[in-house]
Design an enzyme around this catalytic site. Sequence first.
Site, PDB file in Angstrom:
ATOM      1  N   CYS A  43      43.628  40.434  43.878  1.00 27.69           N
ATOM      2  CA  CYS A  43      44.033  39.031  44.029  1.00 27.69           C
ATOM      3  C   CYS A  43      43.771  38.409  42.676  1.00 27.69           C
ATOM      4  O   CYS A  43      42.612  38.185  42.314  1.00 27.69           O
ATOM      5  CB  CYS A  43      43.241  38.317  45.120  1.00 27.69           C
ATOM      6  N   CYS A  54      42.184  34.532  43.013  1.00 27.68           N
ATOM      7  CA  CYS A  54      40.854  34.282  43.574  1.00 27.68           C
ATOM      8  C   CYS A  54      40.318  35.534  44.254  1.00 27.68           C
ATOM      9  O   CYS A  54      39.853  36.438  43.563  1.00 27.68           O
ATOM     10  CB  CYS A  54      40.846  33.067  44.499  1.00 27.68           C
ATOM     11  N   SER A  55      40.414  35.602  45.570  1.00 24.13           N
ATOM     12  CA  SER A  55      39.729  36.685  46.272  1.00 24.13           C
ATOM     13  C   SER A  55      40.389  36.999  47.609  1.00 24.13           C
ATOM     14  O   SER A  55      39.719  37.438  48.538  1.00 24.13           O
ATOM     15  CB  SER A  55      38.272  36.286  46.495  1.00 24.13           C
ATOM     16  N   CYS A  56      41.690  36.782  47.724  1.00 26.34           N
ATOM     17  CA  CYS A  56      42.380  37.031  48.991  1.00 26.34           C
ATOM     18  C   CYS A  56      42.264  38.504  49.364  1.00 26.34           C
ATOM     19  O   CYS A  56      42.417  39.385  48.510  1.00 26.34           O
ATOM     20  CB  CYS A  56      43.847  36.640  48.881  1.00 26.34           C
TER      21      CYS A  56
END
Lengths: 112, 202
Positions: free
Chosen positions: B107, B110-112
């Site tokens: 991602c 961010c951090s999906c």
Amino acid sequence: MTDIEVLDGSPAAPPRDNGELVFEAPWQSRAFGVAADLVDSGHFTWNDFREYLIEAIVEWETLESSGQQSWDYYSCWVTALEQILKSRELLEGDEFETRATHYASRPHGHDH
Amino acid sequence: MTETHDHSHETNADSSEIRTAALEDLLVEKGIVDRSRIDSLVERFEHDLGPMIGARLVARAWRESDFQSRLISDADEVLRQENIRGAEIEHVEVKVNEPGIHNVVVCTLCSCYPWALLGLPPAWYKSPEYRARVVREPRKVLEEMGLSLEPDTEIRVWDSSSETRFLVLPEQPAGSEGLGLEDLAALVTRDSMIGVAKALNP
């Protein structure tokens, strides 16, 4: 084959936290849990929160070139949480800064 | 910043630990969040969610070609049928590794990550280094993480977003054909479903 063997046996696990260690410090789990509770109770969605998280990460990455602070994902998470709470008016005025400053000035060992 | 040079960051109002405590307490006092609800949510993410859920899907896909086809063509429908629900998997796509093609997930913003299939993402997945570099130089990053691919293997990097989460279906390791579902699932590591490792050998 046991689960332990699977976890330890992965040759490509880069840093050692392989699935089982979700949070590196208790405050990180609280920061996550506060956001999760707010999503669960309908104050905002994870997608709403994501916008703020991206913004906080971009902000960190911009600062990073000036060598300000080391990478800490959950610090970005907390910043995102503060910003979305302010924009939703769930935090008002300077009550949050006042509380944080108050906690910072408490003597060590005094915790709630 | 304070004038005193204090080595203990806990006394700094800018510290995330202090800010988190202030945030939680204020919201509890306002009745917006509830400590016991937070406790149980954290508990669930720490203990109940994890890569074993994704691993069982992969293991079944290895054993049943029909299930594999359905997983690849419409993962959302399979998850509904299997009653796998939760945050962050509104739309999942399964990417299949095969000889000559290797898939890896990131991602970049961010951090999906598909929480309900893999749990919360590991620290390295969220790091600026991985997010930036795996797109630019995937072969090198994978090699540094211990995965050497053949030079002619095509690497496909999938960037997760709020709309789409990805799960890599790793290749079934040789010699595992006769194993049962649980034994197969034990070979499917979290990292192999992100695409930074192969499944374990039996």
